[in-house]
Design an enzyme around this catalytic site. Structure first.
Site, PDB file in Angstrom:
ATOM      1  CD1 TRP A   1      -3.006   1.391   0.784  1.00 57.28           C
ATOM      2  CD2 TRP A   1      -1.477   2.433   2.033  1.00 57.28           C
ATOM      3  NE1 TRP A   1      -3.496   2.636   1.093  1.00 57.28           N
ATOM      4  CE2 TRP A   1      -2.579   3.297   1.853  1.00 57.28           C
ATOM      5  CE3 TRP A   1      -0.391   2.866   2.794  1.00 57.28           C
ATOM      6  CZ2 TRP A   1      -2.631   4.572   2.399  1.00 57.28           C
ATOM      7  CZ3 TRP A   1      -0.435   4.149   3.333  1.00 57.28           C
ATOM      8  CH2 TRP A   1      -1.541   4.983   3.147  1.00 57.28           C
ATOM      9  CG  HIS A   2       3.336   2.486   3.278  1.00 54.74           C
ATOM     10  ND1 HIS A   2       2.646   1.536   4.012  1.00 54.74           N
ATOM     11  CD2 HIS A   2       3.350   3.606   4.052  1.00 54.74           C
ATOM     12  CE1 HIS A   2       2.280   2.068   5.165  1.00 54.74           C
ATOM     13  NE2 HIS A   2       2.682   3.323   5.211  1.00 54.74           N
ATOM     14  N   GLY A   3       3.834   1.716  -1.300  1.00 56.37           N
ATOM     15  CA  GLY A   3       4.504   2.037  -2.554  1.00 56.37           C
ATOM     16  C   GLY A   3       4.682   0.820  -3.435  1.00 56.37           C
TER      17      GLY A   3
END
Length: 483
Positions: free
Chosen positions: A324-326
């Protein structure tokens, strides 16, 4: 538009506040004003990509009504599946297409197959956040925790409300539904909002931006030229930068919400005092960790299944937290790194952390999340591994070309000291002390004096210092904008 920019501080926010309070007697008009301001706020940075968000708003508005009506007659599995699939596909297209194509091309290159060429897909700012807002909205309707919002403008305002639009907190619809229809702002609440906003601005501009400069310089050095002291200085600066950058943004968002009569959940609770990774995730980015807990971990079975399945659930959740973060292997490894330690803490080691010497458990937690931040910050996985190697003392740097003295000055040292102290829960203790003063009739006047000093001296002083720093054109982007 960035909260810590002159355009926001001196033009956008004053104009929106002035218009909002001119319409204080007209509830619907206030919402229309906030909606228009939010769309302008987003379009300022993303231009035509505001259309992506509008498509998402319209689709989720219709999905919400569809899920609700179908659920009155059946389990509405088709409706909820379509709604979730739409949001996931939208996120995958704009956030993960290039990552998927790059990895497919990397694999097929060895087979002699021509690469897939699609160009770079633009990542709209905040798409991860507003997509999670939409999924929680749909899921809460499906779980019968809230009825759908029948007003399209109010649905649009919930998803696009500018204080939380691009970097959270991830506000649940059921927590804010009533506030969309009715809310009140008095002088005390507005004053608290200003104080909180300026405190967040100070975190960002006076601390995060200052320690970001040595962090950026050190992480730009080839890892094979680093020595252990320089590598540790770099990760210490980044550890403080990411906390004060993101918690500062959350403070500004919560402060803005107060100014407009909304109440957002707290997103941070001094995570760096944690004694374990379990505690860390109860204190760090709380709106995201509770989102994954409620909409993924618990549906997977949570902690109510076999020990092996619980561990698998944790790995799945933190694999997706990293993703989700990257869209990169570094973020995936960062998520799995945290997942692995959380799995380990499910056993006797976790009990030892809870009951053993506090100094050991604190040192363990600090070491783990600082090493984890290397994966989060480094340009790629190989750089992260080489950086950790340098931290462990196995770097090949001579210390002549790059040494600690190049990156520290009195301003950085002061920011590091204030940052370390500010990471501890001193403010809550002062607040508790003030509450005791206020409760005592003889000392209540002293608390009023402290409140006046904060509002009339400390807050303006922090704001002026921030403006002076911004005027010098120092480093400014928020880290979480890229997510």
């Amino acid at each position: 538009m960035v909260f810590s920019s002159a355009a926001f501080l001196f033009y956008f926010l004053p104009l929106v506040l002035a218009g909002y309070f001119m319409l204080v007697s007209f509830g619907r008009a206030r919402n229309w004003l906030l909606l228009a301001a939010s769309l302008f706020f987003y379009a300022w940075g993303e231009g035509e990509y505001v259309a992506i968000m509008l498509v998402s708003i319209m689709a989720n508005y219709l999905f919400g009504i569809w899920v609700y009506r179908e659920h009155q007659r059946s389990e509405s599995k088709l409706a909820i599946s379509c709604a979730i699939a739409f949001n996931i596909v939208l996120l995958v297209i704009f956030k993960y297409t290039n990552f998927i194509v790059d990895n497919v091309n990397g694999f097929t290159a060895g087979l002699g197959i021509d690469p897939i060429v699609i160009g770079r897909v633009h990542l709209p700012i905040g798409i991860s956040f507003f997509t999670f807002h939409c999924i929680s909205y749909i899921m809460d309707i499906y779980r019968r925790q809230t009825p759908p919002q029948m007003s399209l403008p109010n649905t649009a305002l919930y998803i696009s409300l500018f204080p939380q639009l691009v970097a959270g907190p991830i506000v649940r619809y059921k927590d804010i539904a009533g506030q969309l229809l009715s809310r009140h702002v008095d002088m005390a609440r507005f004053s608290r909002g200003i104080n909180r906003f300026v405190a967040g601005l100070g975190k960002k501009v006076l601390l995060a931006n200052v320690v970001a400069m040595p962090a950026d310089k050190i992480f730009s050095i080839p890892p094979d030229q680093l020595t252990a002291p320089v590598a540790w200085l770099g990760i210490l600066c980044y550890t403080l930068q990411i906390y004060f950058d993101f918690s500062g943004y959350s403070d500004m968002a919560i402060g803005l919400a107060n100014m407009f009569g909304f109440k957002f959940m707290e997103n941070f609770n001094y995570p760096y005092i944690s004694r374990s990774l379990r505690e860390f995730w109860r204190r760090w980015h709380i709106s995201l960790s509770t989102w994954f807990r409620d909409y993924l971990y618990i549906p997977l079975g949570g902690s109510r299944c076999s020990p092996g399945r619980v561990r698998l659930n944790l790995v799945i959740v933190f694999f997706l937290t990293g993703l989700w973060h990257g869209a990169s292997w570094s973020f995936i490894v960062w998520g799995l790194f945290h997942g692995a330690f959380l799995v380990m803490e499910r056993g006797r080691f976790g009990k030892f952390l809870d009951e053993g010497p506090r100094i050991f458990s604190h040192a363990y937690a600090i070491l783990v999340f600082m090493v984890g931040w290397v994966f989060f910050r480094a340009a790629d996985l190989s750089t992260a591994l080489a950086y950790i190697q340098a931290m462990a003392g196995f770097g090949t740097g001579s210390g002549l070309e790059w040494h600690v003295g190049l990156f520290v000055n009195p301003k950085v040292i002061l920011a590091l000291c204030v940052g370390v102290v500010g990471s501890m829960p001193i403010i809550p203790r002062i607040k508790a002390w003030r509450e005791k003063l206020a409760a005592n009739r003889r000392t209540a006047g002293l608390d009023d004096v402290i409140e006046a000093l904060v509002s009339l001296v400390a807050t303006p002083a922090i704001f002026i210092l921030c403006v002076m720093s911004l005027a010098s054109g120092t480093h400014n982007p928020f880290i979480y904008f890229q997510f």
